[in-house]
Scaffold this motif. Structure first.
Motif, PDB file in Angstrom:
ATOM      1  N   GLY A 108       6.750  -4.126  -2.514  1.00 51.88           N
ATOM      2  CA  GLY A 108       5.649  -3.190  -2.716  1.00 51.88           C
ATOM      3  C   GLY A 108       4.580  -3.374  -1.652  1.00 51.88           C
ATOM      4  N   LEU A 109       4.235  -4.637  -1.368  1.00 52.57           N
ATOM      5  CA  LEU A 109       3.260  -4.918  -0.307  1.00 52.57           C
ATOM      6  C   LEU A 109       3.753  -4.419   1.046  1.00 52.57           C
ATOM      7  CD1 LEU A 109       2.180  -8.533  -1.309  1.00 52.57           C
ATOM      8  CD2 LEU A 109       0.706  -6.520  -1.243  1.00 52.57           C
ATOM      9  N   LEU A 110       5.027  -4.635   1.309  1.00 59.61           N
ATOM     10  CA  LEU A 110       5.608  -4.180   2.574  1.00 59.61           C
ATOM     11  C   LEU A 110       5.459  -2.661   2.721  1.00 59.61           C
ATOM     12  CD1 LEU A 110       7.226  -5.191   5.062  1.00 59.61           C
ATOM     13  CD2 LEU A 110       9.286  -4.648   3.774  1.00 59.61           C
ATOM     14  N   MET A 111       5.781  -1.933   1.667  1.00 60.42           N
ATOM     15  CA  MET A 111       5.631  -0.472   1.738  1.00 60.42           C
ATOM     16  C   MET A 111       4.170  -0.078   1.882  1.00 60.42           C
ATOM     17  SD  MET A 111       8.436   1.318  -0.722  1.00 60.42           S
ATOM     18  CE  MET A 111       8.249   0.276  -2.148  1.00 60.42           C
ATOM     19  N   ASN A 112       3.264  -0.744   1.132  1.00 62.10           N
ATOM     20  CA  ASN A 112       1.843  -0.434   1.263  1.00 62.10           C
ATOM     21  C   ASN A 112       1.365  -0.622   2.690  1.00 62.10           C
ATOM     22  OD1 ASN A 112       1.110  -1.601  -1.991  1.00 62.10           O
ATOM     23  ND2 ASN A 112       0.740   0.448  -1.272  1.00 62.10           N
ATOM     24  N   PHE A 113       1.767  -1.726   3.319  1.00 66.60           N
ATOM     25  CA  PHE A 113       1.333  -1.973   4.693  1.00 66.60           C
ATOM     26  C   PHE A 113       1.917  -0.936   5.658  1.00 66.60           C
ATOM     27  CE2 PHE A 113       0.062  -6.256   3.252  1.00 66.60           C
ATOM     28  CZ  PHE A 113      -1.241  -6.232   3.738  1.00 66.60           C
ATOM     29  N   MET A 114       3.129  -0.502   5.427  1.00 67.21           N
ATOM     30  CA  MET A 114       3.710   0.544   6.284  1.00 67.21           C
ATOM     31  C   MET A 114       2.892   1.829   6.183  1.00 67.21           C
ATOM     32  SD  MET A 114       6.186  -0.767   7.878  1.00 67.21           S
ATOM     33  CE  MET A 114       6.050  -2.517   7.742  1.00 67.21           C
ATOM     34  N   PRO A 125      -5.047   0.257  -0.415  1.00 60.47           N
ATOM     35  CA  PRO A 125      -5.795  -1.008  -0.423  1.00 60.47           C
ATOM     36  C   PRO A 125      -5.873  -1.629  -1.824  1.00 60.47           C
ATOM     37  CG  PRO A 125      -6.938   0.599   0.903  1.00 60.47           C
ATOM     38  CD  PRO A 125      -5.827   1.338   0.205  1.00 60.47           C
ATOM     39  N   TRP A 126      -6.069  -0.804  -2.831  1.00 57.64           N
ATOM     40  CA  TRP A 126      -6.119  -1.289  -4.208  1.00 57.64           C
ATOM     41  C   TRP A 126      -4.769  -1.887  -4.611  1.00 57.64           C
ATOM     42  CZ3 TRP A 126      -9.331  -2.895  -7.613  1.00 57.64           C
ATOM     43  CH2 TRP A 126      -9.030  -2.884  -8.963  1.00 57.64           C
ATOM     44  N   LEU A 127      -3.695  -1.202  -4.269  1.00 57.68           N
ATOM     45  CA  LEU A 127      -2.352  -1.693  -4.597  1.00 57.68           C
ATOM     46  C   LEU A 127      -2.023  -2.960  -3.801  1.00 57.68           C
ATOM     47  CD1 LEU A 127      -0.361   1.667  -4.833  1.00 57.68           C
ATOM     48  CD2 LEU A 127      -1.308   0.301  -6.701  1.00 57.68           C
TER      49      LEU A 127
END
Length: 180
Positions: A108-114, A125-127
Protein backbone atom coordinates in the motif's frame (compact mmCIF):
# COMPACT_ATOMS: atom_id res chain seq x y z
CA UNK A 1 7.39 4.11 20.76
CA UNK A 2 8.27 1.47 18.14
CA UNK A 3 8.57 -1.19 20.86
CA UNK A 4 5.11 -0.23 22.11
CA UNK A 5 3.67 -0.46 18.58
CA UNK A 6 5.29 -3.84 17.97
CA UNK A 7 4.61 -5.53 21.30
CA UNK A 8 1.77 -3.94 23.26
CA UNK A 9 -1.68 -5.55 23.32
CA UNK A 10 -3.43 -2.16 23.57
CA UNK A 11 -1.46 -0.93 20.58
CA UNK A 12 -2.68 -4.00 18.69
CA UNK A 13 -6.25 -3.00 19.57
CA UNK A 14 -5.73 0.56 18.30
CA UNK A 15 -3.99 -0.75 15.21
CA UNK A 16 -7.02 -2.92 14.49
CA UNK A 17 -9.10 0.21 13.92
CA UNK A 18 -6.40 1.88 11.83
CA UNK A 19 -5.99 -1.33 9.82
CA UNK A 20 -9.75 -1.66 9.24
CA UNK A 21 -10.00 1.96 8.06
CA UNK A 22 -7.04 1.59 5.70
CA UNK A 23 -8.29 -1.77 4.45
CA UNK A 24 -11.72 -0.34 3.70
CA UNK A 25 -10.23 2.60 1.81
CA UNK A 26 -7.92 0.40 -0.28
CA UNK A 27 -10.45 -2.34 -0.94
CA UNK A 28 -13.26 0.00 -2.01
CA UNK A 29 -10.89 1.96 -4.26
CA UNK A 30 -9.75 -1.28 -5.88
CA UNK A 31 -13.29 -2.65 -6.15
CA UNK A 32 -14.56 0.49 -7.88
CA UNK A 33 -11.71 0.26 -10.36
CA UNK A 34 -12.21 -3.49 -10.92
CA UNK A 35 -15.93 -3.12 -11.58
CA UNK A 36 -15.99 0.34 -13.13
CA UNK A 37 -13.83 -0.04 -16.23
CA UNK A 38 -10.62 1.53 -14.92
CA UNK A 39 -8.17 2.93 -17.48
CA UNK A 40 -4.86 4.39 -16.27
CA UNK A 41 -3.91 5.77 -19.70
CA UNK A 42 -5.21 9.29 -19.05
CA UNK A 43 -3.54 9.47 -15.64
CA UNK A 44 -0.24 8.23 -17.06
CA UNK A 45 -0.35 10.66 -20.00
CA UNK A 46 -1.05 13.54 -17.63
CA UNK A 47 1.76 12.47 -15.28
CA UNK A 48 4.19 12.38 -18.22
CA UNK A 49 2.96 15.69 -19.68
CA UNK A 50 2.88 17.49 -16.32
CA UNK A 51 5.66 15.99 -14.18
CA UNK A 52 6.51 17.17 -10.69
CA UNK A 53 9.02 19.96 -11.33
CA UNK A 54 10.81 22.61 -9.33
CA UNK A 55 8.90 25.89 -9.80
CA UNK A 56 12.02 28.04 -9.99
CA UNK A 57 14.26 25.94 -12.21
CA UNK A 58 11.61 23.82 -13.99
CA UNK A 59 13.86 20.77 -13.41
CA UNK A 60 12.16 17.45 -12.79
CA UNK A 61 12.03 16.51 -9.12
CA UNK A 62 11.76 12.77 -9.89
CA UNK A 63 13.47 12.33 -13.27
CA UNK A 64 13.92 8.54 -12.96
CA UNK A 65 10.24 8.07 -12.08
CA UNK A 66 9.26 10.27 -15.02
CA UNK A 67 11.43 8.13 -17.30
CA UNK A 68 9.79 4.98 -15.87
CA UNK A 69 6.32 6.39 -16.60
CA UNK A 70 7.26 7.52 -20.10
CA UNK A 71 9.21 4.47 -21.26
CA UNK A 72 7.54 1.60 -19.39
CA UNK A 73 4.24 2.46 -17.70
CA UNK A 74 2.58 4.37 -20.54
CA UNK A 75 3.47 1.84 -23.28
CA UNK A 76 2.22 -0.92 -20.94
CA UNK A 77 -0.91 0.86 -19.71
CA UNK A 78 -3.00 -2.30 -20.14
CA UNK A 79 -0.79 -4.07 -17.62
CA UNK A 80 -1.26 -1.21 -15.15
CA UNK A 81 -5.01 -1.23 -15.83
CA UNK A 82 -4.91 -4.74 -14.34
CA UNK A 83 -2.23 -4.34 -11.66
CA UNK A 84 -3.47 -1.16 -9.97
CA UNK A 85 -7.06 -2.24 -9.24
CA UNK A 86 -6.02 -5.76 -8.28
CA UNK A 87 -3.21 -4.45 -6.08
CA UNK A 88 -5.49 -1.96 -4.33
CA UNK A 89 -8.12 -4.64 -3.76
CA UNK A 90 -5.60 -7.17 -2.39
CA UNK A 91 -3.94 -4.61 -0.12
CA UNK A 92 -7.36 -3.74 1.26
CA UNK A 93 -8.30 -7.38 1.71
CA UNK A 94 -5.04 -8.14 3.52
CA UNK A 95 -5.50 -5.20 5.86
CA UNK A 96 -9.16 -5.95 6.56
CA UNK A 97 -8.47 -9.59 7.33
CA UNK A 98 -5.20 -8.91 9.13
CA UNK A 99 -3.56 -11.41 6.78
CA UNK A 100 0.07 -10.72 5.86
CA UNK A 101 -0.61 -7.30 7.33
CA UNK A 102 2.92 -5.91 7.14
CA UNK A 103 3.24 -7.00 3.51
CA UNK A 104 -0.13 -5.44 2.67
CA UNK A 105 0.90 -2.20 4.37
CA UNK A 106 4.23 -2.23 2.51
CA UNK A 107 2.59 -2.62 -0.90
CA UNK A 108 0.00 0.00 0.00
CA UNK A 109 2.83 2.39 0.87
CA UNK A 110 4.58 1.53 -2.39
CA UNK A 111 1.47 2.39 -4.40
CA UNK A 112 0.92 5.60 -2.40
CA UNK A 113 4.47 6.73 -3.12
CA UNK A 114 4.07 5.97 -6.83
CA UNK A 115 0.94 8.15 -6.92
CA UNK A 116 2.77 10.90 -5.03
CA UNK A 117 5.78 10.73 -7.38
CA UNK A 118 3.35 11.15 -10.26
CA UNK A 119 2.07 14.36 -8.68
CA UNK A 120 -1.22 13.19 -7.17
CA UNK A 121 -1.77 14.31 -3.61
CA UNK A 122 -5.42 13.48 -2.80
CA UNK A 123 -5.61 11.27 0.31
CA UNK A 124 -2.17 9.74 -0.28
CA UNK A 125 -0.29 11.60 2.50
CA UNK A 126 -2.91 10.51 5.03
CA UNK A 127 -2.76 6.92 3.79
CA UNK A 128 1.07 7.01 3.88
CA UNK A 129 1.03 8.18 7.51
CA UNK A 130 -1.43 5.49 8.65
CA UNK A 131 0.13 2.79 6.44
CA UNK A 132 3.56 3.64 7.82
CA UNK A 133 2.30 3.17 11.37
CA UNK A 134 0.77 -0.21 10.47
CA UNK A 135 3.97 -1.25 8.68
CA UNK A 136 6.18 -0.24 11.60
CA UNK A 137 3.97 -2.22 13.99
CA UNK A 138 4.72 -5.36 12.00
CA UNK A 139 3.02 -8.53 13.22
CA UNK A 140 1.33 -6.72 16.11
CA UNK A 141 -0.88 -4.91 13.61
CA UNK A 142 -2.35 -8.28 12.61
CA UNK A 143 -2.58 -9.69 16.13
CA UNK A 144 -6.37 -9.48 16.00
CA UNK A 145 -6.65 -11.08 12.59
CA UNK A 146 -5.50 -13.99 10.46
CA UNK A 147 -1.84 -13.20 11.21
CA UNK A 148 -2.35 -14.44 14.79
CA UNK A 149 -2.66 -17.96 13.34
CA UNK A 150 -0.79 -17.59 10.06
CA UNK A 151 2.51 -16.12 11.23
CA UNK A 152 3.44 -18.90 13.71
CA UNK A 153 2.66 -21.46 11.00
CA UNK A 154 4.81 -19.60 8.44
CA UNK A 155 7.67 -19.35 10.97
CA UNK A 156 7.53 -23.11 11.49
CA UNK A 157 7.55 -23.77 7.75
CA UNK A 158 10.42 -21.30 7.26
CA UNK A 159 12.44 -22.97 10.01
CA UNK A 160 11.95 -26.37 8.40
CA UNK A 161 12.97 -25.08 4.98
CA UNK A 162 16.09 -23.26 6.15
CA UNK A 163 17.57 -25.87 8.49
CA UNK A 164 19.70 -28.21 6.42
CA UNK A 165 19.70 -31.90 7.35
CA UNK A 166 22.67 -34.24 7.18
CA UNK A 167 22.53 -37.86 6.05
CA UNK A 168 21.47 -39.07 9.52
CA UNK A 169 18.45 -36.77 9.56
CA UNK A 170 19.81 -34.56 12.35
CA UNK A 171 19.78 -30.79 11.83
CA UNK A 172 23.17 -29.49 10.72
CA UNK A 173 25.20 -27.86 13.45
CA UNK A 174 23.80 -30.01 16.30
CA UNK A 175 26.90 -32.02 17.17
CA UNK A 176 27.60 -33.40 13.67
CA UNK A 177 29.16 -31.54 10.78
CA UNK A 178 26.84 -30.86 7.83
CA UNK A 179 29.33 -32.26 5.30
CA UNK A 180 30.62 -35.32 7.16
Amino acid sequence: MIKWLRENRYAAGLLLFVRLYLGYEWMTAGWHKLTGGFDATGFLKNAVANPVADKATKELVYPTFHAFLETFALPNAKLFNFLIPLGEFLVGLGLLLGCLTAAAAFFGLLMNFMFLFAGTVSTNPWLVLLGGIVFMAGMNAGKFGVDFYLMPYLKTVWRKLTHAKDEGGKPAGKGTPAHA
